[in-house]
Scaffold this motif. Structure first.
Motif, PDB file in Angstrom:
ATOM      1  N   GLN A   1       0.830  -1.205   0.000  1.00 34.41           N
ATOM      2  CA  GLN A   1       0.000   0.000   0.000  1.00 34.41           C
ATOM      3  C   GLN A   1       0.865   1.256   0.000  1.00 34.41           C
ATOM      4  O   GLN A   1       2.045   1.220   0.335  1.00 34.41           O
ATOM      5  N   TRP A   2       0.237   2.343  -0.378  1.00 38.26           N
ATOM      6  CA  TRP A   2       0.898   3.646  -0.438  1.00 38.26           C
ATOM      7  C   TRP A   2       0.409   4.511   0.717  1.00 38.26           C
ATOM      8  O   TRP A   2      -0.724   4.392   1.156  1.00 38.26           O
TER       9      TRP A   2
ATOM     10  N   LYS B   1       5.873   3.899  -0.028  1.00 34.23           N
ATOM     11  CA  LYS B   1       5.245   2.597  -0.224  1.00 34.23           C
ATOM     12  C   LYS B   1       5.646   1.691   0.935  1.00 34.23           C
ATOM     13  O   LYS B   1       6.815   1.640   1.324  1.00 34.23           O
TER      14      LYS B   1
ATOM     15  N   ARG C   1      -3.524   3.544   1.313  1.00 35.03           N
ATOM     16  CA  ARG C   1      -4.418   3.262   0.190  1.00 35.03           C
ATOM     17  C   ARG C   1      -3.757   2.224  -0.720  1.00 35.03           C
ATOM     18  O   ARG C   1      -2.547   2.038  -0.683  1.00 35.03           O
ATOM     19  N   ALA C   2      -4.570   1.581  -1.528  1.00 35.88           N
ATOM     20  CA  ALA C   2      -4.076   0.484  -2.368  1.00 35.88           C
ATOM     21  C   ALA C   2      -3.232   0.970  -3.534  1.00 35.88           C
ATOM     22  O   ALA C   2      -2.325   0.275  -3.979  1.00 35.88           O
ATOM     23  N   THR C   3      -3.529   2.143  -4.062  1.00 35.91           N
ATOM     24  CA  THR C   3      -2.782   2.628  -5.223  1.00 35.91           C
ATOM     25  C   THR C   3      -2.259   4.030  -4.963  1.00 35.91           C
ATOM     26  O   THR C   3      -2.778   4.772  -4.137  1.00 35.91           O
ATOM     27  N   ARG C   4      -1.252   4.355  -5.706  1.00 39.84           N
ATOM     28  CA  ARG C   4      -0.692   5.699  -5.655  1.00 39.84           C
ATOM     29  C   ARG C   4      -1.497   6.555  -6.615  1.00 39.84           C
ATOM     30  O   ARG C   4      -1.931   6.091  -7.673  1.00 39.84           O
ATOM     31  N   GLU C   5      -1.711   7.812  -6.258  1.00 38.11           N
ATOM     32  CA  GLU C   5      -2.486   8.679  -7.159  1.00 38.11           C
ATOM     33  C   GLU C   5      -1.814   8.789  -8.521  1.00 38.11           C
ATOM     34  O   GLU C   5      -2.433   8.729  -9.560  1.00 38.11           O
TER      35      GLU C   5
ATOM     36  N   GLU D   1       0.679   6.922 -10.898  1.00 34.42           N
ATOM     37  CA  GLU D   1       1.337   5.640 -11.123  1.00 34.42           C
ATOM     38  C   GLU D   1       2.592   5.762 -11.986  1.00 34.42           C
ATOM     39  O   GLU D   1       3.165   4.769 -12.380  1.00 34.42           O
TER      40      GLU D   1
END
Length: 151
Positions: free
Chosen positions: A62-63, A83, A133-137, A139
């Motif tokens: 996660q990030w 990360k 959060r699961a993703t980075r804003e 990528e």
């Protein structure tokens, strides 16, 4: 010849059987079940990275975004995106929280912002305040700025 008393008992369903019922067979007792070994999480056997953290575990991948404060003034001087790359359970880490209890640690590598290139070990309460959060804003490559929307 049936006596009047027996006749009345039969009419009202109160007559008893003269033949005893056969005893019900007893069910054999099942052998006691052996205790189940505690289930290990899937990440319990994950390999360790160069810094000694498990490469899998809760939150790994996660990030986060952490605000960075100046030690001198206490003012916010920026933010950093990182990360979560490692995890150690409370049993594995040699870290105790403020109350003296063993605490889990998450290993974070910062890729953008004031702390870019640094690493930090975080406790759960620090991680929860870092917007995991699961993703980075963005990528794109580490250090790249987010594209600005057209007006």
């Amino acid at each position: 010849f049936v006596s009047s008393r027996v006749r009345r008992l039969l009419e009202f369903g109160r007559a008893r059987r003269c033949v005893p019922k056969a005893p019900k067979p007893k069910k054999p007792k099942a052998a006691p079940m052996p205790p189940k070994p505690p289930k290990q999480p899937d990440w319990a056997d994950a390999p360790l990275d160069a810094d000694g953290f498990r490469t899998a575990g809760p939150g790994v991948g996660q990030w986060i975004t952490r605000r960075v404060f100046s030690p001198a003034s206490g003012e916010c001087v920026g933010a950093s995106v990182g990360k979560i790359v490692g995890y150690l359970s409370a049993k594995e880490s040699d870290f105790d929280d403020d109350d003296g209890n063993p605490a889990a640690l998450w290993h974070v590598k910062y890729v953008e912002g004031v702390l870019a290139g640094d690493t930090e070990d975080l406790e759960l309460h620090e991680l929860e305040t870092s917007n995991p959060r699961a993703t980075r804003e963005d990528e794109s490559e580490p250090g790249a700025s987010s594209p600005t929307p057209a007006p």
